[in-house]
Motif scaffolding. Structure first.
Motif, PDB file in Angstrom:
ATOM      1  N   THR A 381      -6.991  48.889  38.447  1.00 16.20           N
ATOM      2  CA  THR A 381      -7.802  49.226  37.811  1.00 16.20           C
ATOM      3  C   THR A 381      -7.596  48.628  36.229  1.00 16.20           C
ATOM      4  O   THR A 381      -6.928  48.793  36.011  1.00 16.20           O
ATOM      5  CB  THR A 381      -9.097  49.893  38.423  1.00 16.20           C
ATOM      6  OG1 THR A 381      -8.264  51.254  37.676  1.00 16.20           O
ATOM      7  CG2 THR A 381      -9.080  50.347  39.917  1.00 16.20           C
ATOM      8  N   ASN A 382      -9.787  48.125  35.771  1.00 20.09           N
ATOM      9  CA  ASN A 382      -8.826  47.834  34.302  1.00 20.09           C
ATOM     10  C   ASN A 382      -7.832  46.979  34.213  1.00 20.09           C
ATOM     11  O   ASN A 382      -6.707  47.527  32.738  1.00 20.09           O
ATOM     12  CB  ASN A 382      -8.575  49.806  33.264  1.00 20.09           C
ATOM     13  CG  ASN A 382     -10.318  50.317  33.804  1.00 20.09           C
ATOM     14  OD1 ASN A 382     -10.802  50.445  33.955  1.00 20.09           O
ATOM     15  ND2 ASN A 382      -9.080  52.036  33.779  1.00 20.09           N
ATOM     16  N   PHE A 383      -7.579  45.739  34.552  1.00 23.45           N
ATOM     17  CA  PHE A 383      -6.349  45.148  34.224  1.00 23.45           C
ATOM     18  C   PHE A 383      -7.326  43.959  33.113  1.00 23.45           C
ATOM     19  O   PHE A 383      -6.850  43.774  32.028  1.00 23.45           O
ATOM     20  CB  PHE A 383      -5.914  44.775  35.105  1.00 23.45           C
ATOM     21  CG  PHE A 383      -4.886  43.367  35.760  1.00 23.45           C
ATOM     22  CD1 PHE A 383      -3.398  44.186  35.319  1.00 23.45           C
ATOM     23  CD2 PHE A 383      -4.891  42.548  35.571  1.00 23.45           C
ATOM     24  CE1 PHE A 383      -2.452  43.867  34.625  1.00 23.45           C
ATOM     25  CE2 PHE A 383      -3.848  41.432  35.976  1.00 23.45           C
ATOM     26  CZ  PHE A 383      -2.872  42.432  35.105  1.00 23.45           C
ATOM     27  N   GLN A 384      -7.881  42.959  34.250  1.00 22.79           N
ATOM     28  CA  GLN A 384      -8.673  42.112  33.436  1.00 22.79           C
ATOM     29  C   GLN A 384     -10.455  42.249  33.436  1.00 22.79           C
ATOM     30  O   GLN A 384     -11.406  42.674  32.355  1.00 22.79           O
ATOM     31  CB  GLN A 384      -8.770  40.243  34.433  1.00 22.79           C
ATOM     32  CG  GLN A 384      -7.079  40.551  34.323  1.00 22.79           C
ATOM     33  CD  GLN A 384      -7.376  39.539  32.746  1.00 22.79           C
ATOM     34  OE1 GLN A 384      -7.464  39.694  31.897  1.00 22.79           O
ATOM     35  NE2 GLN A 384      -5.553  39.310  32.774  1.00 22.79           N
ATOM     36  N   THR A 385     -10.905  43.698  34.000  1.00 26.07           N
ATOM     37  CA  THR A 385     -12.251  43.708  33.870  1.00 26.07           C
ATOM     38  C   THR A 385     -11.983  45.927  33.729  1.00 26.07           C
ATOM     39  O   THR A 385     -10.833  46.047  33.648  1.00 26.07           O
ATOM     40  CB  THR A 385     -12.892  43.630  34.991  1.00 26.07           C
ATOM     41  OG1 THR A 385     -12.267  44.352  36.147  1.00 26.07           O
ATOM     42  CG2 THR A 385     -13.033  41.942  35.807  1.00 26.07           C
TER      43      THR A 385
END
Length: 522
Positions: A381-385
């Motif tokens: 999670t919270n990688f590219q989005t």
């Protein structure tokens, strides 16, 4: 006329097939899109699937969906018999959002069967978490949905489990646009009015307008990702290009394609076919002006005409460790020429063409590619989005493809194309190294002479740190050396993307080394 007929045919066939499938789904369950339940011996070779965790937004969504359906989460679902597939489709605007919900009436919501048909878990089969995770990954590749969660919930007894599929639609009626503005003026403006979920069937109908300083482009397209419960889809696109100053037609493009992908990691076959062509001018803009070649002063502009087509099959082996064998036939034709240049020295025009035009040629022949890779994934999670699950493939990914161009083409060729990459997980970050090589050997006439005409070697490194108290750090670098360049291929840097802060397309050449470092706050 051909493009219009193809658009109409795709629309009619797609809508009829989807309506029929929707009606059939109300009477009986859809046919299984995958092999029957996996045996314990097959399961021993299953890939790994790791989830770092759910974001607070996703946790809240799961709680709300369980409350809405009256279901309870199942903490030990593995191996139990799937009793049913339940679907919760969330509107774009929900109770927790600050906007009024009546706005949902102005967009299409995905049909229940359209979401349900993506499940690789079927009633009567045993629940496998790795297959549930793959269902999630497949759904996350669909543009028409954003949030995707596949959650096991309790069945009617301890031997059964239900599968709860939760999706949230994106706004389907979209006015996508892109603007590139420079100190010299607007260099490119793209406007794409589109409906990305026609009748809730995940069809896309779009039109396109592109403004550039010397041309205007008008286009349209239609995409059917799946006909009914089959995995066969089709796409058609077409457009015209008009000279902005004279108003005359200067080019156009048309393309149609169809195929069935490798829709799961255990799908044995896929196929594809495509046919297309285009004609128009290639212009190098810098600061919204056609770039003058620094050695000759001739505007960087030439006419390009191309056509291509292919038919391919893929045979896929394995599950955790995959081997895909792709084969088929293809043809391509490309031609480039400098337009007449009144007021310029013909010798300089000729020099401009020699230095800047790609070499046009006609090719046809068979092709073959061998690719091996793993189907191990980590979900972050919270990688590219923000706040959504994201999937990263781990391990190796290697391909090799011999090049064969038959006599009768512009040149008889043999050669190779090969690439390799490896990805490691760093908790909720990653490290990826990659390289690629390409080469072509021209086979000459009766003297048997051979020579390497085009060859390149490239590689790079991509690093994303785990989440730190300050956020994330990201480093990416790529280098490419085209040490043989008969086709006169070039790369341009500057403006958006790499080398921000420079005029657009300011640097040009056959080789490059680029790198960037980013800090991303929490």
């Amino acid at each position: 006329a051909v493009v219009s007929s193809a658009l109409a045919a795709a629309l009619v066939v797609g809508l009829v097939a989807e309506r029929s499938a929707e009606g059939a789904g109300a009477v009986s369950p859809a046919p299984s899109p995958q092999p029957s339940a996996v045996s314990s011996s097959t399961l021993a070779g299953a890939p790994t699937s790791t989830r770092v965790g759910y974001s607070p937004y996703e946790q809240s969504t799961i709680r709300d969906a369980l409350k809405k359906t009256g279901l309870a989460a199942e903490v030990a679902p593995e191996g139990k018999i799937v009793e049913s597939i339940e679907v919760v489709r969330l509107e774009v605007i929900e109770d927790r959002d600050p906007l009024p919900q009546f706005l949902n009436a102005f967009h299409a919501t995905s049909k229940d069967f359209v979401i349900r048909r993506e499940s690789l878990l079927r009633p009567g089969e045993r629940y496998l978490q790795v297959v549930a995770d793959e269902t999630e990954r497949n759904l996350r590749t669909i543009f028409q949905v954003s949030l995707v969660l596949v959650v096991p919930v309790k069945g009617s007894d301890d031997d059964h489990v239900r599968v709860l599929m939760i999706t949230k639609d994106v706004w389907s009626l979209r006015l996508s646009w892109d603007l590139a503005a420079t100190s010299g003026g607007v260099e490119k403006f793209t406007l794409v009015p589109q409906e990305v979920n026609v009748a809730g069937l995940h069809h896309t109908a779009r039109t396109q307008f592109v403004y550039q300083p010397e041309s205007l482009t008008f286009g349209a397209g239609y995409k059917v990702p799946r006909f009914g419960y089959s995995w066969v889809g089709a796409t058609t696109d077409g457009g015209i290009i008009v000279n902005r100053r004279s108003g005359e037609l200067e080019g156009g493009v048309a393309k149609v394609s169809a195929g069935q992908p490798l829709y799961s990691t255990r799908t044995p076959w896929s196929w594809g076919a495509s046919l297309g062509g285009s004609t128009g001018f290639v212009r190098r803009y810098s600061n919204a002006q056609v770039y003058p070649d620094p050695r000759t002063g001739v505007p960087f502009e030439y006419r390009s005409s191309s056509a291509s087509g292919s038919i391919s099959l893929v045979r896929s082996f394995g599950w955790k460790y995959k081997l895909d064998v792709s084969f088929g036939v293809s043809f391509s034709h490309a031609r480039y020429e400098v337009p007449e240049r009144a007021g310029f020295d013909p010798a300089k025009v000729s020099e401009f063409g020699r230095r800047n035009l790609p070499i046009g040629e006609t090719r046809y022949g068979p092709f073959l590619q061998l690719r091996t890779y793993t189907t191990n994934f980590v979900t972050l999670t919270n990688f590219q989005t923000l706040g959504l699950q994201e999937d990263v493939r781990l391990g190796h990914d290697v391909y090799v493809a011999p090049v064969t161009v038959l006599p009768g083409s512009t040149r008889a060729l043999t050669g190779w194309s090969a690439g390799a990459q490896y990805t490691w997980a760093l908790r909720d970050g990653l490290v990826r190294v990659f390289s690629e090589a390409f080469g072509e050997v021209q086979l000459q006439g009766g003297d048997g002479e051979q020579r390497v005409t085009d060859a390149s070697l490239s590689g790079g490194l991509h690093v994303v740190t785990p989440r730190l108290p300050i956020g994330r750090l990201l480093f990416s670098a790529t280098a490419s050396n085209r040490y043989r360049n008969y086709l006169n291929s070039q790369v341009f840097l500057g403006g958006d993307g790499r080398l921000r802060g420079y005029p657009t397309n300011f640097f040009g050449g056959k080789d490059y080394v680029v790198a960037n470092f980013e800090y991303r706050s929490r």
